[in-house]
Design a protein around this motif. Structure first.
Motif, short mmCIF file in Angstrom:
data_model
loop_
_atom_site.label_atom_id
_atom_site.label_comp_id
_atom_site.label_asym_id
_atom_site.label_seq_id
_atom_site.Cartn_x
_atom_site.Cartn_y
_atom_site.Cartn_z
N VAL A 174 0.94 -1.20 -0.01
CA VAL A 174 0.05 -0.15 0.00
C VAL A 174 0.96 1.36 0.03
O VAL A 174 0.62 2.15 -0.76
N LEU A 175 2.00 1.28 0.80
CA LEU A 175 2.72 2.44 0.98
C LEU A 175 3.41 2.65 -0.15
O LEU A 175 3.87 3.99 -0.62
N GLU A 176 3.83 1.77 -0.63
CA GLU A 176 4.90 2.04 -2.04
C GLU A 176 4.02 2.64 -3.24
O GLU A 176 4.39 3.50 -3.77
N GLY A 177 2.50 2.05 -3.27
CA GLY A 177 1.72 2.79 -4.09
C GLY A 177 1.49 4.35 -3.80
O GLY A 177 1.66 4.97 -4.70
N TYR A 178 1.19 4.50 -2.68
CA TYR A 178 0.96 5.88 -2.08
C TYR A 178 2.35 6.57 -2.53
O TYR A 178 2.21 8.10 -2.90
N ARG A 179 3.50 6.18 -2.18
CA ARG A 179 4.54 6.87 -2.27
C ARG A 179 4.86 7.43 -3.64
O ARG A 179 5.37 8.26 -4.09
N GLU A 180 4.74 6.24 -4.65
CA GLU A 180 4.57 6.43 -5.94
C GLU A 180 3.86 7.61 -6.65
O GLU A 180 4.40 8.52 -7.42
N VAL A 181 2.51 7.53 -5.99
CA VAL A 181 1.51 8.83 -6.12
C VAL A 181 2.16 10.04 -6.08
O VAL A 181 2.21 11.11 -6.90
N LEU A 182 2.79 10.17 -4.71
CA LEU A 182 3.05 11.45 -4.20
C LEU A 182 4.54 11.89 -5.09
O LEU A 182 4.55 13.16 -5.45
N LYS A 183 5.47 11.12 -5.59
CA LYS A 183 6.65 11.02 -6.40
C LYS A 183 6.25 11.73 -7.58
O LYS A 183 6.60 12.74 -8.13
N ARG A 184 5.15 11.00 -8.09
CA ARG A 184 4.61 11.31 -9.59
C ARG A 184 4.09 12.99 -9.57
O ARG A 184 4.31 13.76 -10.43
N LEU A 185 3.18 13.01 -8.37
CA LEU A 185 2.77 14.47 -8.23
C LEU A 185 3.57 15.41 -8.21
O LEU A 185 3.54 16.65 -8.91
N LEU A 186 4.71 15.14 -7.25
CA LEU A 186 5.88 16.30 -7.18
C LEU A 186 6.58 16.37 -8.49
O LEU A 186 6.87 17.63 -8.76
#
Ligand code: TMP
Ligand code: ASP
Length: 237
Positions: free
Chosen positions: A221-233
């Motif tokens: 789960v957290l790997e997915g959320y981290r990827e979302v944040l990374k892509r948004l940033l």
């Protein structure tokens, strides 16, 4: 701004009063739940990710002319928000079929829904948040006709902005859930917007980076959320 007393403790977020009666603090916990709270876990670091993603998305909405309760992030896991009176509705916008609409109507996943569908659910744990028609909303007196129209308008505006923001990040926004409140008598977007309340698929696939990983045990789960944040940033550079 000083945190005073807890106004409300939700499944994943708590709301605190401050020394300003018009302003609250929304604090994200590391809890995650699904299926009406039946499935739950603690994911250290989740609150920080949700606060960062939600703050970034509310800021992008504000820049595009879509207001919300968000003022600014005050620390890693909290944001300052305008005080609002919660409306007991969950507003779901769907661009692609997934989740409950597939189960309810026997539809295949990932069919394009055009124009996007706006659905209302009653925030009522005892009845498992049932789907509401417009007539049910009027009968239950949950919001006025004007407020209903305003919520639909704002939900579709959020969809337009976020679909573009996520597309820039290489993600398809399949669907999401919003909550609204009343602030000085006006309908205002509240709560949070994050992979907890959106289905976000790698563009052109149904590979989700969102809470479906937790609901269906389909990944970290957290790997997915981290990827979302990374892509948004990366879209902010
Ligand atoms: P659904 O397919 O289960 O109706 O969910 C639609 C969208 O709304 C999906 O992005 C997940 C989100 N959602 C929430 O954030 N909270 C909820 O309680 C539910 C039922 C859905
Ligand atoms: N039903 C919500 C979800 O799956 C969360 C919960 O009810 O605990 O998104």
């Amino acid at each position: 701004m000083i945190k005073q007393k807890m106004l409300h403790e939700g499944k994943v977020k708590s709301i605190w009063t401050t020394d300003d009666p018009e302003i609250c603090i929304a604090e994200f916990s590391d809890r995650i739940t699904a299926g009406d709270g039946l499935k739950k876990a603690e994911l250290p670091g989740k609150g920080v990710l949700l606060n960062k993603i939600s703050s970034l998305l509310f800021a992008r909405l504000a820049a595009a002319g879509v207001p919300s309760h968000f003022i600014w992030a005050i620390d890693d896991s909290s944001m300052l928000v305008k005080k609002a009176q919660l409306l007991p509705l969950e507003v779901v916008v769907r661009n692609r079929t997934a989740g409950s609409i597939c189960r309810r109507l026997g539809l295949a996943p990932n069919l394009v829904i055009e124009p996007p569908l706006v659905e209302f659910y009653w925030k009522n744990d005892a009845f498992h948040d049932p789907l509401l028609t417009r007539e049910h909303i009027a009968m239950l007196n949950l919001v006025s006709d004007e407020q209903y129209a305003e919520i639909v308008k704002q939900a579709l505006a959020v969809n337009q902005v976020l679909t573009k923001v996520f597309a820039q990040a290489g993600l398809d926004l399949a669907d999401f859930k919003l909550e609204f409140g009343l602030s000085q008598g006006q309908v205002l977007l509240i709560d949070e917007i994050s992979p907890d309340s959106c289905r976000l698929w790698l563009a052109g696939t149904t590979q989700g980076l969102d809470k479906d990983r937790f609901r269906n045990d389909t990944g970290d789960v957290l790997e997915g959320y981290r990827e979302v944040l990374k892509r948004l940033l990366a879209t902010e550079k």
